[in-house]
Design a protein around this motif. Structure first.
Motif, PDB file in Angstrom:
ATOM      1  N   GLY A  25      28.352   3.421 -11.475  1.00 37.13           N
ATOM      2  CA  GLY A  25      29.506   4.380 -12.664  1.00 37.13           C
ATOM      3  C   GLY A  25      28.801   5.381 -13.321  1.00 37.13           C
ATOM      4  O   GLY A  25      28.970   5.180 -14.968  1.00 37.13           O
ATOM      5  N   ILE A  26      27.530   5.534 -13.175  1.00 34.82           N
ATOM      6  CA  ILE A  26      26.568   6.762 -13.588  1.00 34.82           C
ATOM      7  C   ILE A  26      26.789   8.257 -13.337  1.00 34.82           C
ATOM      8  O   ILE A  26      26.982   8.758 -12.343  1.00 34.82           O
ATOM      9  N   LYS A  27      26.922   8.429 -14.719  1.00 33.45           N
ATOM     10  CA  LYS A  27      27.636  10.029 -15.517  1.00 33.45           C
ATOM     11  C   LYS A  27      26.482  10.741 -15.656  1.00 33.45           C
ATOM     12  O   LYS A  27      26.177  10.661 -16.776  1.00 33.45           O
ATOM     13  N   LEU A  28      25.710  11.480 -14.685  1.00 33.03           N
ATOM     14  CA  LEU A  28      24.447  12.177 -15.117  1.00 33.03           C
ATOM     15  C   LEU A  28      25.216  13.587 -15.549  1.00 33.03           C
ATOM     16  O   LEU A  28      23.632  14.171 -15.974  1.00 33.03           O
ATOM     17  N   ASP A  29      26.421  13.836 -15.817  1.00 31.32           N
ATOM     18  CA  ASP A  29      26.638  15.418 -16.416  1.00 31.32           C
ATOM     19  C   ASP A  29      26.380  15.989 -17.496  1.00 31.32           C
ATOM     20  O   ASP A  29      26.612  14.714 -18.564  1.00 31.32           O
ATOM     21  N   GLY A  30      25.398  16.605 -18.273  1.00 27.00           N
ATOM     22  CA  GLY A  30      24.808  16.849 -19.459  1.00 27.00           C
ATOM     23  C   GLY A  30      24.181  15.948 -19.944  1.00 27.00           C
ATOM     24  O   GLY A  30      23.716  16.111 -21.326  1.00 27.00           O
ATOM     25  N   ASN A  31      24.211  14.808 -19.106  1.00 32.11           N
ATOM     26  CA  ASN A  31      22.566  14.147 -20.067  1.00 32.11           C
ATOM     27  C   ASN A  31      21.177  13.869 -19.227  1.00 32.11           C
ATOM     28  O   ASN A  31      20.571  14.848 -18.690  1.00 32.11           O
ATOM     29  N   ILE A  32      20.380  13.661 -20.234  1.00 33.82           N
ATOM     30  CA  ILE A  32      19.347  13.804 -19.620  1.00 33.82           C
ATOM     31  C   ILE A  32      18.478  12.075 -18.731  1.00 33.82           C
ATOM     32  O   ILE A  32      18.919  11.205 -18.649  1.00 33.82           O
ATOM     33  N   HIS A  70      17.497  18.993  -1.033  1.00 35.35           N
ATOM     34  CA  HIS A  70      18.434  18.343  -0.735  1.00 35.35           C
ATOM     35  C   HIS A  70      18.814  16.973  -1.884  1.00 35.35           C
ATOM     36  O   HIS A  70      19.695  17.408  -2.334  1.00 35.35           O
ATOM     37  N   ALA A  71      18.496  16.071  -1.883  1.00 34.27           N
ATOM     38  CA  ALA A  71      18.907  14.881  -1.940  1.00 34.27           C
ATOM     39  C   ALA A  71      18.912  14.654  -3.758  1.00 34.27           C
ATOM     40  O   ALA A  71      18.735  14.294  -4.525  1.00 34.27           O
ATOM     41  N   PHE A  72      17.470  15.111  -4.117  1.00 37.44           N
ATOM     42  CA  PHE A  72      16.928  15.661  -5.655  1.00 37.44           C
ATOM     43  C   PHE A  72      18.101  16.817  -6.532  1.00 37.44           C
ATOM     44  O   PHE A  72      18.039  16.917  -7.121  1.00 37.44           O
ATOM     45  N   SER A  73      18.540  17.742  -6.135  1.00 37.61           N
ATOM     46  CA  SER A  73      19.853  18.192  -6.148  1.00 37.61           C
ATOM     47  C   SER A  73      20.331  18.040  -6.576  1.00 37.61           C
ATOM     48  O   SER A  73      20.917  18.568  -7.820  1.00 37.61           O
ATOM     49  N   SER A  74      21.200  17.187  -6.443  1.00 33.48           N
ATOM     50  CA  SER A  74      22.173  16.579  -6.982  1.00 33.48           C
ATOM     51  C   SER A  74      22.288  15.367  -8.496  1.00 33.48           C
ATOM     52  O   SER A  74      22.981  15.498  -8.997  1.00 33.48           O
ATOM     53  N   ILE A  75      20.844  15.844  -8.653  1.00 34.11           N
ATOM     54  CA  ILE A  75      20.454  14.864 -10.140  1.00 34.11           C
ATOM     55  C   ILE A  75      20.533  16.322 -11.158  1.00 34.11           C
ATOM     56  O   ILE A  75      20.421  17.016 -12.136  1.00 34.11           O
ATOM     57  N   ALA A  76      18.897  17.279 -10.487  1.00 31.78           N
ATOM     58  CA  ALA A  76      18.500  18.572 -11.195  1.00 31.78           C
ATOM     59  C   ALA A  76      20.153  19.387 -11.850  1.00 31.78           C
ATOM     60  O   ALA A  76      19.911  20.152 -12.653  1.00 31.78           O
ATOM     61  N   SER A  77      20.904  20.054 -10.661  1.00 32.33           N
ATOM     62  CA  SER A  77      21.685  20.230 -10.959  1.00 32.33           C
ATOM     63  C   SER A  77      22.801  19.849 -11.843  1.00 32.33           C
ATOM     64  O   SER A  77      23.444  21.042 -12.904  1.00 32.33           O
ATOM     65  N   LYS A  78      23.227  18.732 -11.929  1.00 35.98           N
ATOM     66  CA  LYS A  78      23.659  18.553 -13.083  1.00 35.98           C
ATOM     67  C   LYS A  78      23.224  17.982 -14.267  1.00 35.98           C
ATOM     68  O   LYS A  78      24.121  17.912 -15.699  1.00 35.98           O
ATOM     69  N   ALA A  79      22.324  16.989 -14.530  1.00 37.00           N
ATOM     70  CA  ALA A  79      21.774  16.786 -15.614  1.00 37.00           C
ATOM     71  C   ALA A  79      21.561  17.657 -16.579  1.00 37.00           C
ATOM     72  O   ALA A  79      21.175  19.488 -16.614  1.00 37.00           O
TER      73      ALA A  79
END
Length: 873
Positions: free
Chosen positions: A357-364, A543-552
């Motif tokens: 349930g981890i949501k990275l959107d807007g987080n650090i 590609h694997a890291f973009s899902s983190i960098a694009s949301k945080a």
């Protein structure tokens, strides 16, 4: 950098000590990256021993609390604007009431957590007294349910396999993994937290469990002001510290308290058994899963987590005390947490983030020890399987079908048959490959899937079936039951080794093949017991890291040795605008006089007519005369340097080769170099697969003048300290601290380039060249083809060289560990004298380099080292 510090000059970072200048520089940079937000990236290097973790904590949490206060102030301003047509006195009363409501809720929550902390302290004190007087009751034993054979039978696929829990509220939080669900009502989750659900949270990740534990101990040091503005508070008494809300996340393997699950040998088996115990048809459901009848314990678990800054062991103990599952109950603490710590795999893999349930959107996102990040991403997505695994898997399938085959119906029968076909097809390909002359190579996935008609099977559907039905767990669990009941000796085909889970991981890789991944084969073992292994390698982390960098909101990559930097920008964020990336290489906290770095290119100075340069390239490293000169150089270093000397070689094979030459008697000198080294210091040598803890303990004892182990080569009377021969990339090159007397000199022999002729490195180089060429020729301002080809080859060369230098820098970083430490570093290879290689050393190492040392010889180096250590006596 001066602009950054000026902009945030007056910030109090609440550091528990008086910070050094480099720590202030580091904290200002972190704060600025977080403040800019909008997908900002910070790549920060701060040498080990400079308090990097504490600086990260102070900067990030200071920003978070500042941001919270600003958010409350903005909400008040927004409310004021909505009432602008009302009289001023009405508006002021409304805003005063709104501020008071916020403070009242905040005070209620903080008072509740203070009570919990006081209760925890009282219980700890009581437990100490019980232990002192030999009292205390043993923990309640949970009965280990004895399953029967029906436990291993596959459920009919027409049944609803989704676990059902009581509906505890109108809104629900759904955390699922491989078909398992745990639902907890939103009202239950958010009472006593709202409206303090942190809009922004800090996700901190590191490589190992021990590193996370160290971070949590550092997290307990500083104290931070309240998250509500000062002008909201009713009195100065309210301006007390507000404890940090932290929750550590981990796997079921570390957190499970159900004996029937925790005793299993592998993480995959534990995950499947946990899910199995939640299924609607299972007789012995797990009693610890959060549900309606243990809601109070779940809430108590959550509040205790927020009150106590726990680590993973604390969570496990709390779950046992409250008799509620720590793995699932910890999720209820996520919404109210400010800092969430978790190991690499749980952050880097999207499926793991979704399950928790981890949501990275807007987080650090803060990634510590980030020099490992690209390898960590590759490891998360890697998979492999051996021929022996497939042989065992086929036998397990046969045993299972023999017992349950007549009871398997419909889809179960079809899917079990398809698993058998996949096993047979992969096995046939691997048996054929054993006859191929080459020991390793790249596999054509189309050719691999043609055997036994695997390409006619829908792998996506098969994977979903195996995961949903828990087929791997049931087959392996039944085999383990037979082994236990029959008293079968370990090592038989009915081993608990999770071969079907291994197969499932490999099938997932097969189904996700893209231009970013490759499959390799590699023959292993000797001729009598030859085996072959298939392995999947992710070639690019982009590609694997973009899902983190694009949301945080922002991502911080921090490490002690991040140099060289350009790999991160080129391969993690290739499409990010340069203005969104901030880099920093901090100096060390030690004074310049505490570091001496020398490049030894030859035993003779540059003017010497017979000068032979050190170059430990693959083509030259077996030159015995050069190896002997290396031995004489190290012998001289051991004479000048007190206490501990650590020498890093490019590989275990080369270390053995060098020791072999040093053991040979020279015609002009009857005593071998090896025996001379033993007369100077106690000599230890790292062995591949050996225990690093045992070796380090014996090495330390020898330096501290305690009796060394009989297995060490003892020096003659009057010799000082010990010599440790180690390997770059080995167990001693990372995570081991050679502080103070343990590491007065670190010697790097040669440049440990990876084997460029290996199939995996050939594939990496080819991938980087092709993707770089495509980018340069298809962009808005394309380069001429010939220029693009040259640039693409240079990009691949840089990646290859950077991998080597990251390993070197990690080994160098083992020496200086705190402000009062001092050490010398000797780089033995002429290539260390080139501008290109020197530019890839950390800034603090470059600053300590003796100018012109690459042109001097052994005599000049000895003079410098002797003077350096005389000044420290």
């Amino acid at each position: 950098m001066e602009e950054i510090i000026e902009r945030t000059r007056n910030i109090d970072f609440h550091h528990p000590f008086t910070p050094y200048d480099v720590q202030l520089q580091f904290m200002h940079t972190v704060y600025n990256v977080l403040e800019q937000g909008n997908g900002q990236i910070g790549i920060l290097e701060s040498p080990t021993g400079t308090g990097k973790s504490l600086s990260l904590i102070c900067a990030a949490l200071t920003w978070l609390r500042d941001h919270k206060r600003k958010t409350y102030e903005i909400s008040i301003d927004t409310a004021a604007n909505s009432f602008k047509d009302e009289p001023d006195w009405v508006v002021e009363q409304l805003l005063k009431r709104k501020r008071a409501e916020i403070v009242d809720l905040w005070e209620e929550r903080e008072a509740n957590l203070r009570k919990i902390r006081a209760k925890e302290a009282m219980m700890e004190e009581r437990e100490k007294k019980r232990r002192k007087y030999g009292e205390g009751n043993p923990g309640k034993e949970v009965k280990d349910p004895d399953g029967d054979e029906e436990e291993w039978l596959l459920d009919d696929q027409d049944d609803d396999d989704v676990p059902k829990f009581s509906n505890l509220g109108k809104e629900e939080v759904d955390d699922s993994q491989d078909g398992d669900q745990v639902k907890v009502g939103s009202k239950a989750l958010y009472d006593c937290i709202y409206p303090f659900l942190t809009r922004q949270q800090i996700y901190y990740t590191s490589r190992t469990h021990s590193q996370l534990t160290q971070f949590i101990s550092e997290l307990r040091r500083p104290a931070f002001p309240p998250s509500v503005p000062d002008n909201f508070l009713k009195s100065d008494e309210d301006r007390e510290e507000e404890a940090v809300k932290h929750v550590p996340l981990s796997s079921r393997q570390r957190l499970c308290i159900n004996p029937s699950v925790a005793r299993l040998s592998s993480l995959s088996a534990i995950n499947d058994r946990c899910s199995e115990l939640q299924q609607s048809k299972t007789k012995d459901k797990c009693q610890f899963i959060p549900k309606a009848d243990n809601l109070a314990q779940t809430h108590q678990f959550r509040d205790n987590v927020h009150a106590t800054l726990p680590d993973i062991e604390d969570l496990h103990g709390l779950g046992k005390t409250l008799q509620v599952c720590p793995y699932y109950a910890s999720r209820t603490a996520i919404p109210g947490a400010e800092v969430i710590t978790l190991p690499y795999p749980l952050l880097l893999q999207k499926s793991a983030r979704d399950a928790l349930g981890i949501k990275l959107d807007g987080n650090i996102v803060i990634i510590d020890e980030a020099h490992n990040i690209m390898d960590a991403i590759a490891n998360v997505y890697a998979s492999e399987i051996c021929l022996k695994d497939l042989v065992r898997a086929r036998l397990l399938l046969q045993v299972y079908v023999k017992k349950f085959g007549k009871k398997l119906k419909g889809e179960n029968r079809v899917m079990v048959g398809q698993v058998a076909r996949v096993v047979d097809g992969l096995r046939a390909w691997m048996e054929n490959a054993l006859g191929v002359k080459a020991d390793q190579g790249i596999v054509d996935p189309n050719a691999l899937l043609k055997h036994k008609g695997i390409d006619q099977i829908n792998l996506f559907k098969l994977i979903d079936y195996v995961q949903g039905s828990k087929l791997a767990y049931k087959i392996e669990g039944y085999a383990a039951r037979i082994e236990t009941q029959g008293g079968t000796k370990p090592g038989t085909p009915f081993s608990s080794t999770p071969v079907l889970h291994t197969l499932l991981s490999f099938l997932v890789s097969l189904s996700n093949l893209s231009s970013e991944g490759r499959i390799f084969y590699h023959k292993v073992g000797g001729k009598e017991h030859e085996d072959i292994k298939l392995s999947y390698l992710l070639l690019s982390p982009t590609h694997a890291f973009s899902s983190i960098a694009s949301k945080a909101r922002a991502v911080i990559l921090a490490g002690g040795t991040m140099s060289p930097f350009n790999d991160y920008t080129a391969h993690l964020f290739p499409n990010l605008a340069p203005e969104k990336i901030t880099t920093l290489s901090c100096g060390h906290v030690i004074p310049a006089s505490n570091l001496c770095v020398w490049t030894l290119s030859s035993c003779h100075p540059k003017s010497h007519a017979n000068r032979t340069e050190f170059e430990f390239s693959y083509q030259r490293r077996s030159d015995k005369s050069m190896v002997r000169e290396l031995g004489l150089a190290i012998l001289n270093i051991c004479t000048a340097v007190p206490d501990g000397v650590v020498v890093f070689f490019p590989s275990y094979g080369y270390l053995d080769e060098v020791v072999g030459v040093w053991n040979e008697a020279d015609g002009t000198h009857p005593a071998s170099i090896w025996s001379k080294l033993q007369n100077k210091k106690t000599v230890f040598s790292e062995a591949k697969g050996g225990s690093s803890d045992d070796l380090l303990e014996r090495y330390g004892k020898a330096i501290l003048d305690e009796d060394p182990s009989a297995t060490a080569a003892r020096p003659a009377a009057g010799a000082r300290g010990a010599l440790l021969l180690s390997v770059v990339g080995g167990k001693m090159s990372e995570g081991i601290n050679f502080s103070d007397r343990l590491g007065r000199c670190v010697v790097i022999v040669g440049l440990p380039y990876p084997n460029i002729n290996s199939p995996d490195w050939k594939a990496r180089i080819e991938y980087i060249e092709s993707t770089t060429l495509q980018q340069l020729t298809e962009c808005e301002a394309p380069r001429p083809r010939n220029e693009a080809v040259v640039a693409a080859k240079q990009a691949a060369r840089d990646f290859y060289e950077n991998a080597c230098m990251r390993a070197v820098n990690q080994s160098i970083g083992r020496a200086i560990r705190h402000r009062n430490d001092y050490a010398s570093i000797v780089l033995v290879d002429r290539r260390f004298g080139t501008d290109r290689i020197r530019g890839k050393l950390p800034g603090w190492i470059q600053g300590g380099l003796v100018n012109g040392s690459e042109n001097g010889g052994l005599g000049q180096m000895m003079s410098k080292l002797s003077g350096f250590f005389r000044g420290k006596q």
